[in-house]
Design an enzyme around this catalytic site. Sequence first.
Site, PDB file in Angstrom:
ATOM      1  N   CYS A   2      17.149 -38.799 -10.986  1.00  0.00           N
ATOM      2  CA  CYS A   2      17.574 -40.183 -11.044  1.00  0.00           C
ATOM      3  C   CYS A   2      17.519 -41.035 -12.437  1.00  0.00           C
ATOM      4  O   CYS A   2      16.760 -40.434 -13.260  1.00  0.00           O
ATOM      5  CB  CYS A   2      16.578 -40.844 -10.083  1.00  0.00           C
ATOM      6  SG  CYS A   2      16.410 -39.934  -8.272  1.00  0.00           S
ATOM      7  N   LYS A 591      31.892 -25.484 -17.175  1.00  0.00           N
ATOM      8  CA  LYS A 591      30.526 -25.677 -16.691  1.00  0.00           C
ATOM      9  C   LYS A 591      30.626 -25.033 -15.196  1.00  0.00           C
ATOM     10  O   LYS A 591      29.842 -24.406 -14.866  1.00  0.00           O
ATOM     11  CB  LYS A 591      30.007 -26.848 -16.761  1.00  0.00           C
ATOM     12  CG  LYS A 591      28.392 -27.157 -16.275  1.00  0.00           C
ATOM     13  CD  LYS A 591      27.500 -26.467 -17.071  1.00  0.00           C
ATOM     14  CE  LYS A 591      26.145 -26.434 -16.799  1.00  0.00           C
ATOM     15  NZ  LYS A 591      25.277 -25.483 -17.031  1.00  0.00           N
TER      16      LYS A 591
HETATM   17  O1  M6R Z   1      26.956 -23.200 -11.092  1.00  0.00           O
HETATM   18  P1  M6R Z   1      26.696 -21.704 -11.063  1.00  0.00           P
HETATM   19  O2  M6R Z   1      25.192 -21.478 -11.203  1.00  0.00           O
HETATM   20  O3  M6R Z   1      27.395 -21.103  -9.539  1.00  0.00           O
HETATM   21  O4  M6R Z   1      27.579 -20.996 -12.007  1.00  0.00           O
HETATM   22  C1  M6R Z   1      27.530 -19.542 -12.303  1.00  0.00           C
HETATM   23  C2  M6R Z   1      28.070 -19.180 -13.646  1.00  0.00           C
HETATM   24  O5  M6R Z   1      29.642 -19.505 -13.820  1.00  0.00           O
HETATM   25  C3  M6R Z   1      27.169 -19.613 -14.697  1.00  0.00           C
HETATM   26  O6  M6R Z   1      25.900 -19.062 -14.543  1.00  0.00           O
HETATM   27  C4  M6R Z   1      27.615 -19.179 -16.078  1.00  0.00           C
HETATM   28  O7  M6R Z   1      27.450 -17.845 -16.067  1.00  0.00           O
HETATM   29  C5  M6R Z   1      26.868 -19.828 -17.239  1.00  0.00           C
HETATM   30  N1  M6R Z   1      27.760 -20.366 -18.014  1.00  0.00           N
HETATM   31  C6  M6R Z   1      25.900 -18.973 -17.951  1.00  0.00           C
HETATM   32  O8  M6R Z   1      25.411 -19.529 -19.038  1.00  0.00           O
END
Ligand code: M6R
Length: 596
Positions: A2, A591
């Site tokens: 928040c 992301k």
């Molecule tokens: O949002 P999520 O945790 O489901 O994302 C999974 C992966 O895409 C994510 O962890 C990715 O491997 C990261 N960029 C690693 O740093």
Amino acid sequence: MCGIFGIVTDKEQPLGPILLEAGRRLAYRGYDSVGCATLHADGAIDLRKDVGKVNEVAARLHFEEMTGTRGMTQLRWATFGKPSQVNSQPHLDSDGDLVGAHNGNVVNNAELREQFSAEGMTVRSTNDGESCVHAVERYVDQGYDMLQAIRHAYRDLEGDYSFIIGRVGEECLYAFKKGSGLVVGIGEGATFASSDLPSILPLTRHILRVRDGEIVVLRPEGAALYSVEDGLPIQREVEVITESMDWAVKGGYAHFMLKEIHEQPQVAAELLHLLEASEHVQPFVERMAGARNLYFIGCGTSYHACSLGAVYLAQAAGRSAIPILAPQFIPQYAPAVGPDDVGIFVSQSGETKDVLSALYAAQRRGMTALALVNVSGSTLMNESDHYLPLACGYEISVPATKTFTNQALAFLFLALRMGGRSTEALAPLPELLEQTLAQVEPQVAALEPQLVSHDDLYCLGYGLTYPIALEGALKLKEVTYAHCEGMLSTEFKHGPLSAVDEGYPVLFVVGQEDVPVIVSGINEIACRGGRTIAIGVEDARLRTNAQECITLPPSDPLLTPLLATLPLQLLSYRLGLARGYDPDFPRNLSKTLTVD
Ligand code: M6R
């Protein structure tokens, strides 16, 4: 996470545009609902709030029209309780004399709400921000002035939070800090308070930093600090901030990745407080305990947390779980699962398509779907049967850092509970993470020049540190664009050993209980000319055998993997920068991956 902002001025004036701008500047933190309240000199309070984005809610509820002498805005990031109009902030007290909003988590919220209702107060929402207002109301009704009422309320409100509150008929606002951010700005004819600096800097560069356990009384001409313990005034110099807004948004760090790495002690502490007090943990654990088969499902970093979660479950609860990459769950396990099975779906974003596809495949077979998820209001949060929030706030940098720590910590907490063990062993973790950051930063800096030109390396671990080796390798690849493979250390001799020649770098992540097996791996590489770097607690056997050691503070062996993650994150960050790349936004990556 928040965000709150408050303003006190010397005359009745349009406050809506200022509150709206402040809300827009808080938006980078992530949120699901937004609200504004203004207090007029004649005693009226104008409160407008709803679920949605700042611009959309502001246009619908006409925030721009709001006037007053005092005002506040809040952006809510829901942890428990669905985002809704009534749960949005700010909140009024029972008879509408007080209005307030908070940032953070009041962990005894459920218990307090029952008490407030039993005492005859009007409790309208399930949101813990409302509890901050009633906690003050309770003592105002007993005849205390606002300062004293806040001092009493602080003893009732457990957790990490800060809040802003105002009372009809007065000329000031009050703010209080315990564990969550709060800064004050001193302007010309106006004073401001906010959960973070970027919402204040365009209004004034004169800043007063508030510390935990301090109450601020904000008046148009300035602010006064008081200790919550003894009620005595505190003197502090006003600082003049000269840095840019970009610097402020990044909390004074050069990149979000570095900021988020340094947030880990704080978010771990917040998650622990939340889980300790949460009524949602026990039903979660019961469902896990009653499962025929238990699957931990995720992608990328979240999968590595699943992998560590499975080792934790075996070691702390004597139960097995199957960690599995979400897309592979569909062909390998979905056809065989049923209503007696339970999956824990793990995701920072809660929107990863691979994870959601696995979730739907599991649900079609009647499997129970639990979730560990960071982004509030995400599809995974909404579609799972039960979830626990990761309480990390917004993670902006593409490389996941703080969410990995809290995912793994949530698994460890659940494993200890499932094993009928105390979670007290976790209490030192935030302090240990802090110590680790301080201790490893110079060691990592010294290592950077030795590794910066290598385009190929390995990261090995065993047992509890095997998932950390996988995660370290992913971080190194993601940020440095070099090839780095994570592997079980004992597997190295089954093939990859042939790649080793003079100076070939291999990182080892070492748990206290696995030193002998790691030492033999180190020696296999060292005797072929490879360069070995051990990350672990100080140990003469590692010092003697490895060429370099990055030492961690001594801790419970269950915590060592969490500490060992930090030097690998820092190393990735430094090497990425040294190789000329932007660690926050590595090329080709996103992301949130909402595609197959
Ligand atoms: O949002 P999520 O945790 O489901 O994302 C999974 C992966 O895409 C994510 O962890 C990715 O491997 C990261 N960029 C690693 O740093």
